[in-house]
Design a protein around this motif. Structure first.
Motif, PDB file in Angstrom:
ATOM      1  N   ALA A  30      12.014   2.522  -9.593  1.00  0.00           N
ATOM      2  CA  ALA A  30      11.096   1.551  -9.003  1.00  0.00           C
ATOM      3  C   ALA A  30      10.879   0.331  -9.889  1.00  0.00           C
ATOM      4  O   ALA A  30      10.532  -0.740  -9.413  1.00  0.00           O
ATOM      5  N   GLN A  31      11.088   0.501 -11.184  1.00  0.00           N
ATOM      6  CA  GLN A  31      10.813  -0.598 -12.110  1.00  0.00           C
ATOM      7  C   GLN A  31      11.728  -1.800 -11.884  1.00  0.00           C
ATOM      8  O   GLN A  31      11.345  -2.938 -12.150  1.00  0.00           O
ATOM      9  N   PHE A  32      12.949  -1.545 -11.403  1.00  0.00           N
ATOM     10  CA  PHE A  32      13.931  -2.627 -11.352  1.00  0.00           C
ATOM     11  C   PHE A  32      13.831  -3.436 -10.066  1.00  0.00           C
ATOM     12  O   PHE A  32      13.664  -2.906  -8.984  1.00  0.00           O
ATOM     13  N   ARG A  33      13.961  -4.731 -10.221  1.00  0.00           N
ATOM     14  CA  ARG A  33      13.938  -5.665  -9.089  1.00  0.00           C
ATOM     15  C   ARG A  33      15.263  -6.374  -9.016  1.00  0.00           C
ATOM     16  O   ARG A  33      15.772  -6.844 -10.034  1.00  0.00           O
ATOM     17  N   LEU A  34      15.781  -6.533  -7.812  1.00  0.00           N
ATOM     18  CA  LEU A  34      17.019  -7.289  -7.666  1.00  0.00           C
ATOM     19  C   LEU A  34      16.732  -8.712  -7.191  1.00  0.00           C
ATOM     20  O   LEU A  34      17.609  -9.561  -7.188  1.00  0.00           O
ATOM     21  N   LYS A  35      15.477  -8.946  -6.784  1.00  0.00           N
ATOM     22  CA  LYS A  35      15.092 -10.286  -6.319  1.00  0.00           C
ATOM     23  C   LYS A  35      14.330 -11.001  -7.431  1.00  0.00           C
ATOM     24  O   LYS A  35      13.581 -10.364  -8.165  1.00  0.00           O
ATOM     25  N   PRO A  36      14.462 -12.314  -7.528  1.00  0.00           N
ATOM     26  CA  PRO A  36      13.687 -13.043  -8.533  1.00  0.00           C
ATOM     27  C   PRO A  36      12.195 -12.868  -8.291  1.00  0.00           C
ATOM     28  O   PRO A  36      11.767 -12.560  -7.182  1.00  0.00           O
ATOM     29  N   VAL A  37      11.453 -13.075  -9.341  1.00  0.00           N
ATOM     30  CA  VAL A  37      10.028 -12.851  -9.249  1.00  0.00           C
ATOM     31  C   VAL A  37       9.313 -14.188  -9.431  1.00  0.00           C
ATOM     32  O   VAL A  37       9.850 -15.111 -10.060  1.00  0.00           O
ATOM     33  N   GLY A  38       8.127 -14.313  -8.850  1.00  0.00           N
ATOM     34  CA  GLY A  38       7.354 -15.541  -8.975  1.00  0.00           C
ATOM     35  C   GLY A  38       7.005 -15.832 -10.424  1.00  0.00           C
ATOM     36  O   GLY A  38       7.222 -15.002 -11.302  1.00  0.00           O
ATOM     37  N   ARG A  39       6.430 -17.019 -10.649  1.00  0.00           N
ATOM     38  CA  ARG A  39       6.147 -17.394 -12.041  1.00  0.00           C
ATOM     39  C   ARG A  39       5.129 -16.449 -12.681  1.00  0.00           C
ATOM     40  O   ARG A  39       5.124 -16.245 -13.882  1.00  0.00           O
ATOM     41  N   HIS A  40       4.264 -15.862 -11.856  1.00  0.00           N
ATOM     42  CA  HIS A  40       3.307 -14.880 -12.367  1.00  0.00           C
ATOM     43  C   HIS A  40       3.442 -13.612 -11.530  1.00  0.00           C
ATOM     44  O   HIS A  40       3.589 -13.684 -10.316  1.00  0.00           O
ATOM     45  N   LEU A  41       3.354 -12.470 -12.224  1.00  0.00           N
ATOM     46  CA  LEU A  41       3.522 -11.202 -11.514  1.00  0.00           C
ATOM     47  C   LEU A  41       2.188 -10.462 -11.455  1.00  0.00           C
ATOM     48  O   LEU A  41       1.526 -10.282 -12.475  1.00  0.00           O
ATOM     49  N   ILE A  42       1.813 -10.073 -10.253  1.00  0.00           N
ATOM     50  CA  ILE A  42       0.584  -9.289 -10.088  1.00  0.00           C
ATOM     51  C   ILE A  42       0.984  -7.878  -9.678  1.00  0.00           C
ATOM     52  O   ILE A  42       1.770  -7.698  -8.752  1.00  0.00           O
ATOM     53  N   LYS A  43       0.460  -6.891 -10.391  1.00  0.00           N
ATOM     54  CA  LYS A  43       0.725  -5.507  -9.991  1.00  0.00           C
ATOM     55  C   LYS A  43      -0.574  -4.894  -9.519  1.00  0.00           C
ATOM     56  O   LYS A  43      -1.535  -4.806 -10.296  1.00  0.00           O
ATOM     57  N   VAL A  44      -0.615  -4.482  -8.276  1.00  0.00           N
ATOM     58  CA  VAL A  44      -1.820  -3.864  -7.751  1.00  0.00           C
ATOM     59  C   VAL A  44      -1.647  -2.355  -7.828  1.00  0.00           C
ATOM     60  O   VAL A  44      -0.665  -1.809  -7.323  1.00  0.00           O
ATOM     61  N   CYS A  45      -2.585  -1.689  -8.481  1.00  0.00           N
ATOM     62  CA  CYS A  45      -2.466  -0.249  -8.616  1.00  0.00           C
ATOM     63  C   CYS A  45      -2.782   0.432  -7.300  1.00  0.00           C
ATOM     64  O   CYS A  45      -3.785   0.144  -6.661  1.00  0.00           O
ATOM     65  N   HIS A  46      -1.894   1.325  -6.889  1.00  0.00           N
ATOM     66  CA  HIS A  46      -2.128   2.140  -5.701  1.00  0.00           C
ATOM     67  C   HIS A  46      -2.135   3.621  -6.069  1.00  0.00           C
ATOM     68  O   HIS A  46      -1.713   4.454  -5.283  1.00  0.00           O
ATOM     69  N   GLY A  47      -2.576   3.930  -7.275  1.00  0.00           N
ATOM     70  CA  GLY A  47      -2.743   5.339  -7.645  1.00  0.00           C
ATOM     71  C   GLY A  47      -3.887   5.957  -6.843  1.00  0.00           C
ATOM     72  O   GLY A  47      -4.577   5.267  -6.096  1.00  0.00           O
ATOM     73  N   THR A  48      -4.070   7.272  -7.026  1.00  0.00           N
ATOM     74  CA  THR A  48      -5.048   7.981  -6.203  1.00  0.00           C
ATOM     75  C   THR A  48      -6.447   7.392  -6.335  1.00  0.00           C
ATOM     76  O   THR A  48      -7.124   7.132  -5.340  1.00  0.00           O
ATOM     77  N   ALA A  49      -6.891   7.183  -7.575  1.00  0.00           N
ATOM     78  CA  ALA A  49      -8.257   6.709  -7.788  1.00  0.00           C
ATOM     79  C   ALA A  49      -8.426   5.319  -7.194  1.00  0.00           C
ATOM     80  O   ALA A  49      -9.445   5.009  -6.564  1.00  0.00           O
ATOM     81  N   CYS A  50      -7.416   4.470  -7.374  1.00  0.00           N
ATOM     82  CA  CYS A  50      -7.503   3.125  -6.819  1.00  0.00           C
ATOM     83  C   CYS A  50      -7.401   3.163  -5.301  1.00  0.00           C
ATOM     84  O   CYS A  50      -8.084   2.410  -4.606  1.00  0.00           O
ATOM     85  N   HIS A  51      -6.569   4.046  -4.775  1.00  0.00           N
ATOM     86  CA  HIS A  51      -6.459   4.152  -3.318  1.00  0.00           C
ATOM     87  C   HIS A  51      -7.799   4.494  -2.691  1.00  0.00           C
ATOM     88  O   HIS A  51      -8.220   3.848  -1.741  1.00  0.00           O
ATOM     89  N   VAL A  52      -8.485   5.499  -3.236  1.00  0.00           N
ATOM     90  CA  VAL A  52      -9.741   5.898  -2.600  1.00  0.00           C
ATOM     91  C   VAL A  52     -10.854   4.890  -2.857  1.00  0.00           C
ATOM     92  O   VAL A  52     -11.877   4.925  -2.185  1.00  0.00           O
ATOM     93  N   ASP A  83       1.710  11.749 -12.243  1.00  0.00           N
ATOM     94  CA  ASP A  83       0.601  11.903 -11.298  1.00  0.00           C
ATOM     95  C   ASP A  83      -0.172  10.585 -11.209  1.00  0.00           C
ATOM     96  O   ASP A  83      -0.730  10.132 -12.196  1.00  0.00           O
ATOM     97  N   PRO A  84      -0.177   9.951 -10.026  1.00  0.00           N
ATOM     98  CA  PRO A  84      -0.822   8.645  -9.928  1.00  0.00           C
ATOM     99  C   PRO A  84      -2.331   8.801  -9.862  1.00  0.00           C
ATOM    100  O   PRO A  84      -2.904   8.796  -8.784  1.00  0.00           O
ATOM    101  N   GLY A  85      -2.993   8.931 -10.952  1.00  0.00           N
ATOM    102  CA  GLY A  85      -4.436   9.149 -10.923  1.00  0.00           C
ATOM    103  C   GLY A  85      -4.796   9.973 -12.142  1.00  0.00           C
ATOM    104  O   GLY A  85      -5.805  10.673 -12.167  1.00  0.00           O
ATOM    105  N   ALA A  86      -3.954   9.870 -13.161  1.00  0.00           N
ATOM    106  CA  ALA A  86      -4.153  10.677 -14.365  1.00  0.00           C
ATOM    107  C   ALA A  86      -3.754   9.863 -15.574  1.00  0.00           C
ATOM    108  O   ALA A  86      -2.833   9.061 -15.506  1.00  0.00           O
ATOM    109  N   PHE A  87      -4.456  10.065 -16.675  1.00  0.00           N
ATOM    110  CA  PHE A  87      -4.141   9.251 -17.856  1.00  0.00           C
ATOM    111  C   PHE A  87      -4.374  10.011 -19.157  1.00  0.00           C
ATOM    112  O   PHE A  87      -4.656   9.428 -20.193  1.00  0.00           O
ATOM    113  N   MET A  88      -4.244  11.356 -19.134  1.00  0.00           N
ATOM    114  CA  MET A  88      -4.437  12.143 -20.340  1.00  0.00           C
ATOM    115  C   MET A  88      -3.393  11.799 -21.381  1.00  0.00           C
ATOM    116  O   MET A  88      -3.692  11.608 -22.554  1.00  0.00           O
ATOM    117  N   ASP A  89      -2.129  11.769 -20.919  1.00  0.00           N
ATOM    118  CA  ASP A  89      -1.047  11.594 -21.873  1.00  0.00           C
ATOM    119  C   ASP A  89      -1.026  10.169 -22.414  1.00  0.00           C
ATOM    120  O   ASP A  89      -0.714   9.947 -23.583  1.00  0.00           O
TER     121      ASP A  89
END
Ligand SMILES: Cc1cc2nc3c(=O)[nH]c(=O)nc-3n(C[C@H](O)[C@H](O)[C@H](O)COP(=O)(O)O)c2cc1C
Ligand code: FES
Lengths: 595, 186
Positions: free
Chosen positions: B76-98, A195-201
């Motif tokens: 989703a974790q696997f990439r077939l393309k090379p990655v830049g020298r630094h990797l930024i992951k932007v969270c798009h989970g529900t809380a971050c989306h809203v 669930d993208p928005g949960a962190f209990m576990d």
């Protein structure tokens, strides 16, 4: 009081959120200030809104819990502990003298069973875990002569239901696997937390890994499993690390491996890191993933309890389910069943986030209301804007409106609203959220995560997503809303696993409770939450603008122009503006208005 | 794309050490259940899945090419393309989306000069921007991970400022960076 810190104990919360908020830097600064103090690291207490948190106990034994500590306010706290200034109220949460403050309400209103140790111990220390009662339940079982049937009986009396989302009675499931022929049997801990928005576990695995491990031992003993897997999301590196260390420590202490505590019971655990697929939280997909395949669910029956991993009897239990077990053995199933409502017993952990003032980890007895969690514990709205609803259960769950906040937290009552208890994600939404956008967001998620096996899940969710995109773009019609309502039950019925069966829930609940927002998008081409880019405009309110030009600096498309330091001269070129909202975010006097 | 930036990206391709791959196979196993952990080991080392490393796995284990590529493209974790020298992951989970993950994304793409929607790496190979679904710090939303470091409570502008500092510290150039007034524009 000593200024070097002699005799002092300083405890820093270093869970993922604490570290993200800067806890390690704060600890280094404190080490410089109080070089002779004793330093302890603990996991996250779950008051994520107060991170970084530090507890400082003076040499006279008086201790103080501080929140939102940063480089700027740390000197004040240091001076206070040196007896040089008054108490810095802003950061003060509670002290040994004054335990019941307003901020401490957050913890006082909770009832912590699964989370009983989280935030109170160093998760990498087996000794500390044992000092707080760790492994006493498995010792009682193995050395006190409890049979597997006795363990299952206690779980049955406790009425514990699976916390992974489905709520299936734990003892019943165990009974199937116990009685199933086949060797070896497997026990899997489901720490995929999709669930993208949960962190209990995450909090449990990284905050108190030994409690989860002991839970796995208890469950394995009950069903007769000799091999175990802990399937943990790859996005949780700290959880993987700490759980791994817990395994090593437990093995060395004879609590894991061959002939545990000399009892003849043998059980060992391997960690499998997930690889980023939501559907792998589903039990049959999870097993496929451990077997090295694409994580595709399969038809049940045969149920995993009869024919699971590598074709052998297998039980999959959620992290939080497991974290309750040692408590149940130590206190008896009846003590657990004494908490909660008639049908839902015990407690439930939620990850409270979104537009709420005090977010974090919350464990409450079943039967509390959603309102009590959001207002009494969470402190209500963070922004002061009115709250509009809450999203429960993530992509499989639904949104319930403010008017239903008095719903009891129990499986049946929440299901009756159309949402689900789920694994515990609770994202609070205020008037600046758009419910159509939320529905679109979840459909996009499930559509991407659908493994593609069932046509309705693969294409039905795609169609639903397209319809929602159309509505958000202001191109929707009433017929599109009807099409959504027609498709939803079809996707639910024609899907094999829970992913497709529940994917329409976010759409159905928002349509049920927030239909007016859909209609505003379709008929008035208006987004009441001010979120959907095609339906809003950004404009500068000339009476408020000071001409500071900061918006110009951050506009990614260079569409804001005016004369520096002069109000009344700044305008946004609507033909270029992409409504990204960065200008509104940086404008200090809030002169950028969204319409 | 200019010739220079093409070269910058080619240099991101990893040189695979066959001995390392053999060592992982020995440690992890060569039956079909080893597929995911082997890919994880390769990606941990090279930060993506270089084709030569995958070929080695197919040649030296019981895992077939179709299983290995099937698995590599499923998760989703696997990439077939090379990655830049630094990797930024932007969270798009529900809380971050809203709470505005979108703006963080826009801001990062802008300062990195990434305009092509199919592209996730800056033309000079400095940074790659990926989306992830929830990193479990939802109370600190919106959040991004730069390398291992989580950066909480971001506005779009904060993300840019953080990246400017990070780039200075790591001697990277940001292709989309706008020069402040007064600074020479080259
Ligand atoms: C699409 C999908 C995703 C799921 N994700 C999770 C998850 O991340 N964690 C979890 O414990 N259960 C998840 N489940 C539920 C599991 O299939 C299973 O019911 C659960 O792990 C059983 O443990 P419990 O009885 O202790 O709850 C998911 C189910 C579905 C259909
Ligand atoms: S939603 Fe972004 S960290 Fe959870």
């Amino acid at each position: 009081m000593s200024s070097s810190g002699k005799g002092m104990t300083i405890t820093v919360g270093e869970g993922s959120c604490g570290i993200a908020a800067g806890a390690r830097e704060i600890r280094e600064l404190l080490v410089q200030r109080f070089p002779e103090a004793e330093f302890r690291t603990v996991s996250c207490l779950g008051m994520c809104h107060q991170e970084p948190m530090v507890e400082i106990a003076n040499s006279d034994g008086k201790s103080y819990l501080w929140g939102q500590v940063n480089k700027k306010n740390l000197p004040k706290i240091v001076r206070f502990h040196r007896g040089e200034t008054e108490i810095p109220e802003k950061n003060f949460i509670r002290s040994s003298e004054q335990p019941a403050t307003d901020k401490a309400q957050y913890l006082q209103r909770q009832h912590r069973i699964a989370l009983r140790n989280v935030g109170h111990l160093d998760p990498t220390s087996l000794d500390q875990a044992r000092a707080r009662g760790g492994y006493s339940a498995i010792t009682r079982i193995l050395q006190g002569g409890m049979s597997p049937e006795d363990v299952i009986e206690q779980a049955k009396i406790s009425n514990l239901r699976g916390r992974g989302g489905a709520g299936f009675p734990t003892a019943t499931k165990w009974g199937f696997a116990r009685g199933a022929p086949g060797y070896p049997k497997y026990l899997i801990c489901n720490g995929d937390e999709g669930d993208p928005g949960a962190f209990m576990d995450r909090s449990l695995l990284e905050g108190d890994p030994h409690t989860v491990l002991e839970g796995m031992l208890i469950a394995a003993y009950a069903i007769g499993a000799s091999k175990g897997y802990a399937y943990i999301r790859a996005e949780y590196p700290l959880a993987v690390d700490y759980f791994g260390r817990a395994l090593v420590a437990a093995r060395q202490a004879g609590l894991l491996g061959d002939n545990i505590l000399g009892s003849g019971f043998s059980f060992d655990i391997k960690i499998k890191e997930g690889a980023g697929a939501f559907v792998c939280g589903e039990e049959t997909a999870l097993m496929a993933s451990i077997e090295g395949q694409r994580g595709m669910p399969r038809i049940r029956p045969p149920f995993p309890a009869i024919e699971g991993l590598f074709g052998k009897p297998t039980i999959i239990n959620n992290v939080e389910t497991l974290a309750n077990l040692a408590w149940i053995i130590n206190n008896g199933g009846a003590a657990y069943a004494a908490i909660g409502t008639e049908k839902s017993k015990g407690t439930k952990v939620f990850a409270l986030a979104g537009a709420v003032a005090r977010g974090g980890l919350v464990e409450v007895p079943m039967g509390m209301t959603v309102r009590q969690v959001i207002y009494d514990i969470g402190g209500g709205s963070a922004s002061g804007r009115p709250l509009k609803g809450v999203q429960l259960g993530g992509p499989s769950g639904g949104c319930i409106p403010e008017a239903l906040f008095d719903t009891l937290i129990e499986y049946e009552a929440i299901n009756a609203t159309g949402a689900i208890m789920g694994s515990g994600g609770m994202v609070v939404l205020d008037s600046k959220s758009c419910m159509v956008d939320i529905a679109r967001y979840f459909l996009e998620f499930t559509q991407l995560e659908s493994c593609g096996k069932c046509t309705f899940c693969r294409l039905g969710t795609l169609r639903m997503k397209e319809l929602l995109n159309k509505i958000c773009a202001g191109e929707g019609t009433m017929a599109d809303i009807e099409a959504l309502e027609r498709l939803a039950p079809q996707v639910k019925e024609a899907s094999l696993c829970g992913l497709g069966q529940t994917a329409p829930n976010p759409v159905l609940t928002t349509l049920k409770y927030f239909r007016d927002e859909y209609i505003a998008h379709v008929e008035e081409k208006r987004c009441p939450g001010g979120v959907c880019k095609a339906l809003i405009t950004h404009a500068i309110d000339q009476s408020v603008c000071t001409g500071c030009s900061i918006c110009e600096r951050y506009c990614p498309v260079n569409c804001i122009t005016g004369e520096k330091q002069k109000g009344h001269t700044w305008v946004i070129d609507q033909s270029v503006c992409i409504n990204c909202g960065m200008c509104a975010e940086v404008c200090n006097p809030e002169a950028v208005k969204v319409q | 794309m200019s010739k220079e930036s093409l070269e910058a990206k080619e240099s991101l391709e990893a040189t695979v050490d066959p001995a390392l791959v053999r060592k992982w196979i020995e440690e992890i196993g060569s039956d079909s259940s080893a597929a995911v952990p082997l890919l994880q080991a390769i990606q941990r080392e090279y930060r993506y899945l270089p084709r030569p490393a995958m070929d080695l796995v197919v040649n030296q284990t019981d895992i077939t090419a179709s299983q290995l590529f099937g698995v590599a493209t499923f998760y989703a974790q696997f990439r077939l393309k090379p990655v830049g020298r630094h990797l930024i992951k932007v969270c798009h989970g529900t809380a971050c989306h809203v709470s505005g993950a979108d703006r963080v994304d826009t801001a990062l793409h802008q300062i990195l000069g990434i305009t092509d929607p199919g592209e996730d790496t800056a033309s000079n190979g400095s940074y790659t921007v990926e989306k992830v679904a929830c990193i479990g710090c939802c109370s600190l939303a919106p959040v991004m991970l730069v390398g291992d470091e989580a950066v909480p409570h971001l506005k779009g502008a904060d993300a840019q400022r953080f990246l400017q500092k990070h780039a200075r510290k790591n001697q990277e150039l940001l292709p989309g960076e706008r020069k402040e007034a007064g600074e020479a524009i080259q």
